[in-house]
Design a protein around this motif. Structure first.
Motif: not given
Length: 88
Positions: A27-52
């Motif tokens: 199972r994948f539980d993710l949070a995808l954070v869109r921001s202007d900070r990362y030059y068009g890239k997204q911050l992808v957080l794996d909530i269950q695995g505690s990785r990003f």
């Protein structure tokens, strides 16, 4: 006590998408954070695995990137890669 030296301290509006889906093996539980900070890239957080990772399409094309960043087997990383291609 000495004064704290900040390299930066910014507030920024973000848009966060929470998504959960079942792959063939996990199972994948993710949070995808869109921001202007990362030059068009997204911050992808794996909530269950505690990785990003900060991910753009160029990172999805880099061999072994998702496997390393999220500590996934190649088959699981392929499922995540396919999903991220759809949303990034």
């Amino acid at each position: 006590m000495t004064e704290r030296f900040f390299l930066y301290d910014d507030l920024e509006d973000t848009k966060t998408r929470f998504v959960s889906f079942m792959g063939e093996n996990q199972r994948f539980d993710l949070a995808l954070v869109r921001s202007d900070r990362y030059y068009g890239k997204q911050l992808v957080l794996d909530i269950q695995g505690s990785r990003f990772a900060i991910i753009g399409t160029d990172d999805l094309e880099e061999e072994g990137y998702l496997e390393h960043a999220f500590q996934l087997e190649s088959k699981d990383a392929e499922e995540l890669r396919a999903f991220l291609y759809e949303v990034i």
